[in-house]
Scaffold this motif. Structure first.
Motif, PDB file in Angstrom:
ATOM      1  N   LEU A   8      28.512  39.917 -17.450  1.00  0.00           N
ATOM      2  CA  LEU A   8      28.181  38.859 -16.478  1.00  0.00           C
ATOM      3  C   LEU A   8      27.138  37.879 -17.017  1.00  0.00           C
ATOM      4  N   TYR A   9      26.684  38.084 -18.240  1.00  0.00           N
ATOM      5  CA  TYR A   9      25.644  37.233 -18.829  1.00  0.00           C
ATOM      6  C   TYR A   9      26.079  35.772 -18.840  1.00  0.00           C
ATOM      7  N   LYS A  10      25.276  34.903 -18.264  1.00  0.00           N
ATOM      8  CA  LYS A  10      25.501  33.451 -18.192  1.00  0.00           C
ATOM      9  C   LYS A  10      26.699  33.056 -17.313  1.00  0.00           C
ATOM     10  N   ALA A  11      27.123  33.941 -16.420  1.00  0.00           N
ATOM     11  CA  ALA A  11      28.291  33.642 -15.580  1.00  0.00           C
ATOM     12  C   ALA A  11      27.939  32.823 -14.339  1.00  0.00           C
ATOM     13  N   GLY A  12      26.679  32.501 -14.136  1.00  0.00           N
ATOM     14  CA  GLY A  12      26.274  31.682 -12.982  1.00  0.00           C
ATOM     15  C   GLY A  12      26.272  32.456 -11.679  1.00  0.00           C
ATOM     16  N   ILE A  13      25.626  33.614 -11.681  1.00  0.00           N
ATOM     17  CA  ILE A  13      25.637  34.506 -10.512  1.00  0.00           C
ATOM     18  C   ILE A  13      24.773  33.942  -9.383  1.00  0.00           C
ATOM     19  N   LEU A  39      38.606  44.098 -13.472  1.00  0.00           N
ATOM     20  CA  LEU A  39      37.772  43.101 -12.807  1.00  0.00           C
ATOM     21  C   LEU A  39      38.692  41.957 -12.422  1.00  0.00           C
ATOM     22  N   PHE A  40      38.741  41.631 -11.130  1.00  0.00           N
ATOM     23  CA  PHE A  40      39.581  40.523 -10.671  1.00  0.00           C
ATOM     24  C   PHE A  40      38.700  39.309 -10.405  1.00  0.00           C
ATOM     25  N   VAL A  41      39.026  38.201 -11.070  1.00  0.00           N
ATOM     26  CA  VAL A  41      38.292  36.947 -10.882  1.00  0.00           C
ATOM     27  C   VAL A  41      39.142  36.026 -10.008  1.00  0.00           C
ATOM     28  N   GLN A  63      38.007  47.365  -9.094  1.00  0.00           N
ATOM     29  CA  GLN A  63      36.793  47.894  -8.465  1.00  0.00           C
ATOM     30  C   GLN A  63      35.627  46.907  -8.561  1.00  0.00           C
ATOM     31  N   ALA A  64      35.927  45.726  -9.066  1.00  0.00           N
ATOM     32  CA  ALA A  64      34.929  44.656  -9.088  1.00  0.00           C
ATOM     33  C   ALA A  64      35.631  43.325  -8.884  1.00  0.00           C
ATOM     34  N   ILE A  65      35.003  42.448  -8.106  1.00  0.00           N
ATOM     35  CA  ILE A  65      35.556  41.135  -7.768  1.00  0.00           C
ATOM     36  C   ILE A  65      34.532  40.064  -8.094  1.00  0.00           C
ATOM     37  N   VAL A  66      34.967  39.023  -8.785  1.00  0.00           N
ATOM     38  CA  VAL A  66      34.141  37.825  -8.977  1.00  0.00           C
ATOM     39  C   VAL A  66      34.776  36.710  -8.164  1.00  0.00           C
ATOM     40  N   CYS A  67      33.980  36.033  -7.352  1.00  0.00           N
ATOM     41  CA  CYS A  67      34.527  35.006  -6.457  1.00  0.00           C
ATOM     42  C   CYS A  67      33.502  33.914  -6.187  1.00  0.00           C
ATOM     43  N   GLN A  68      33.993  32.781  -5.702  1.00  0.00           N
ATOM     44  CA  GLN A  68      33.100  31.689  -5.303  1.00  0.00           C
ATOM     45  C   GLN A  68      32.686  31.825  -3.843  1.00  0.00           C
ATOM     46  N   VAL A  81      30.784  39.993  -6.840  1.00  0.00           N
ATOM     47  CA  VAL A  81      29.854  39.092  -7.526  1.00  0.00           C
ATOM     48  C   VAL A  81      30.207  37.664  -7.138  1.00  0.00           C
ATOM     49  N   GLU A  82      29.303  37.014  -6.438  1.00  0.00           N
ATOM     50  CA  GLU A  82      29.515  35.610  -6.043  1.00  0.00           C
ATOM     51  C   GLU A  82      28.939  34.712  -7.135  1.00  0.00           C
ATOM     52  N   VAL A  83      29.747  33.743  -7.593  1.00  0.00           N
ATOM     53  CA  VAL A  83      29.315  32.830  -8.664  1.00  0.00           C
ATOM     54  C   VAL A  83      29.437  31.384  -8.202  1.00  0.00           C
ATOM     55  N   GLU A  84      28.780  30.504  -8.942  1.00  0.00           N
ATOM     56  CA  GLU A  84      28.809  29.072  -8.593  1.00  0.00           C
ATOM     57  C   GLU A  84      30.197  28.473  -8.815  1.00  0.00           C
ATOM     58  N   ASP A  85      30.873  28.880  -9.880  1.00  0.00           N
ATOM     59  CA  ASP A  85      32.188  28.332 -10.240  1.00  0.00           C
ATOM     60  C   ASP A  85      32.986  29.460 -10.887  1.00  0.00           C
ATOM     61  N   SER A  86      33.985  29.973 -10.191  1.00  0.00           N
ATOM     62  CA  SER A  86      34.695  31.150 -10.700  1.00  0.00           C
ATOM     63  C   SER A  86      35.571  30.825 -11.914  1.00  0.00           C
TER      64      SER A  86
END
Length: 487
Positions: A8-13, A39-41, A63-68, A81-86
């Motif tokens: 997740l490094y530098k992913a804009g969390i 991991l589903f983005v 078992q992990a989700i990255v989303c806006q 994991v909520e990010v600025e721009d998925s």
């Protein structure tokens, strides 16, 4: 396997719910590819919003989700994991997952409307000739060394891209040359990737079906240069008025190339005919088998990149003299009765104009130029009349035909093209929607010494009609027709 916290490094969390100390064995942005420990983005794409498939991805084992946007209902045991721009986060995460392969290879990206494929491919060919193992990522094909890998997009998605770069590093490639499309830049497919250099060839009317305005198209290209680091180089065609625009705000070291103006790298065409060109590059003469002014720009760009990557100048020039044309780019054949056939990928107004200008610069004037040209369906409609107008202005006969009509009626596309034909040219124009028949008709109309240009599809080995890709090869049809006519 990686731990989520490590990729997740530098992913804009912006926010995290759950533990990041969980295993990740696969990254997906397509829910159909999700497996256990994925991991589903969730990316908001041009057609579909990945956020709609978060629950399905969890059902399939993510078992992990990255989303806006955080879902209203959160499932226990799943990390969100909520990010600025998925879409940007996907690129960064993919790069981290594959241990940032772009840091271990000299990656040079080539962008522009025309010349991307030729420049990237010939750079790969040149470095291969010099015994320097390289990768290639292009519209036509991807390569690891000389081993081909089939290409599906101009630029692969972020996961494919990093997987390919990692494989190149593992197989001891020191360099990689890559086409970088405006779509890929806008969709963040190259986010998280570190480029050693970027090349801008030119920018003309194209892809307005996607970018909507020419200004937005230019901005997309410029984003590539804005993202370069201060250890990279930016090389732009100074003869294109937008070349210097690309340089604005870039941290990279700046260089220019040109045929018509003062630049860091310059070239002059000394001789030009259907057998090749004699060029003077940086004060040294070199013969190339490639033809035409647009290829002089490509040769100069290749020379410039190789020089910036530290290759000895004489070695570059020797290798340039051995290069041959790229599939579907000004491929030249001749029939037994001396009719010349040229197949070219020219599918934009500027590319068509460049190819016809090259032909008209070389021709004697005693022969006919017969152009077979169509326009793609479900794409930028504005260029259709423009391309027909150029073909008529610069050819003696024109056959308007089908390209890849996709879901559109070919006759309607031809009708759009006809709108660009001025009344004085009506007599020189035929409309034949069947592309094979159009090419055969051009051959039957040609007499000794005439030149037939088949434009628009170039290297493509298919024709896309109503969602089906049917086998079709312009060069093959042209060759077969020449064979039949000589009997």
């Amino acid at each position: 396997m990686k731990l989520l916290k490590d990729i997740l490094y530098k992913a804009g969390i912006a926010n995290v719910v759950g533990s990041t100390n969980v295993a990740v064995e696969k990254i997906c942005f397509d829910s159909r590819e999700v497996e256990k420990l994925s991991l589903f983005v969730a990316v908001s794409g041009t057609q579909v919003d990945g956020h709609q498939f978060i629950d399905l991805a969890i059902e399939k084992g993510a078992q992990a989700i990255v989303c806006q946007i955080m879902p209203e209902k959160l499932i226990d045991g799943v990390t969100y994991v909520e990010v600025e721009d998925s879409s940007r986060a996907l690129g960064v995460i993919a790069s981290n997952f594959y241990d940032n392969p772009s840091l271990e290879i000299e990656l040079v990206g080539v962008t522009g409307t025309n010349g991307k494929t030729t420049t990237a491919t010939l750079l790969h060919d040149l470095f291969t000739q010099l015994g320097l193992k390289s990768g290639l990522l292009s519209t036509v094909i991807n390569k690891i060394g000389v081993k081909p890998i089939v290409s599906t997009h101009t630029t692969p998605d972020a996961i494919q891209l990093n997987a390919l770069l990692r494989k190149m590093v593992e197989e001891d490639c020191k360099y990689c040359f890559m086409e970088v499309s405006s779509h890929a830049i806008h969709q963040n497919r190259i986010a998280g990737v570190e480029f050693k250099g970027a090349v801008f060839t030119n920018i003309t009317h194209d892809h307005l079906d996607y970018h909507k305005t020419f200004s937005e198209y230019i901005k997309a290209k410029k984003l590539f240069f804005d993202g370069l680091s201060d250890s990279a180089f930016a090389l732009v065609n100074k003869d294109d008025k937008n070349g210097l625009v690309m340089m604005q705000n870039t941290k990279a070291k700046q260089y220019t190339y040109a045929l018509k103006s003062m630049a860091d790298y310059t070239c002059k065409i000394m001789e030009n005919d259907f057998s090749g060109m004699l060029l003077n590059i940086a004060g040294n003469e070199v013969w190339t088998k490639l033809i035409g002014g647009f290829n002089a720009y490509n040769m100069l760009a290749i020379y410039s990149v190789a020089d910036l990557l530290g290759i000895e100048k004489l070695e570059i020039l020797t290798a340039i003299s051995k290069l041959v044309s790229v599939d579907g780019r000004f491929q030249y054949i001749k029939s037994e009765n001396e009719v010349a056939g040229i197949v070219d990928y020219a599918h934009t107004p500027d590319a068509l104009k460049n190819v016809l200008k090259t032909i008209n610069d070389i021709r004697t004037g005693n022969e006919q130029v017969i152009t077979v040209v169509g326009c793609g369906g479900d794409r930028d409609k504005e260029k259709r009349p423009v391309m027909a107008g150029i073909a008529c202005e610069m050819s003696d006969k024109v056959i308007l035909t089908s390209d890849n009509p996709r879901s559109e009626n070919p006759d309607e596309i031809i009708k759009d093209m006809r709108a660009g034909v001025e009344a004085i040219h009506f007599k020189k124009v035929l409309a034949i929607s069947n592309r094979e028949e159009a090419i055969k008709t051009a051959c039957s109309l040609a007499e000794t010494g005439d030149i037939i240009l088949v434009a628009g599809k170039g290297h493509e080995k298919y024709q896309e009609i109503n969602g089906v890709k049917l086998p079709f090869d312009d060069l093959q049809v042209l060759n077969q027709t020449f064979e039949i006519l000589k009997k």
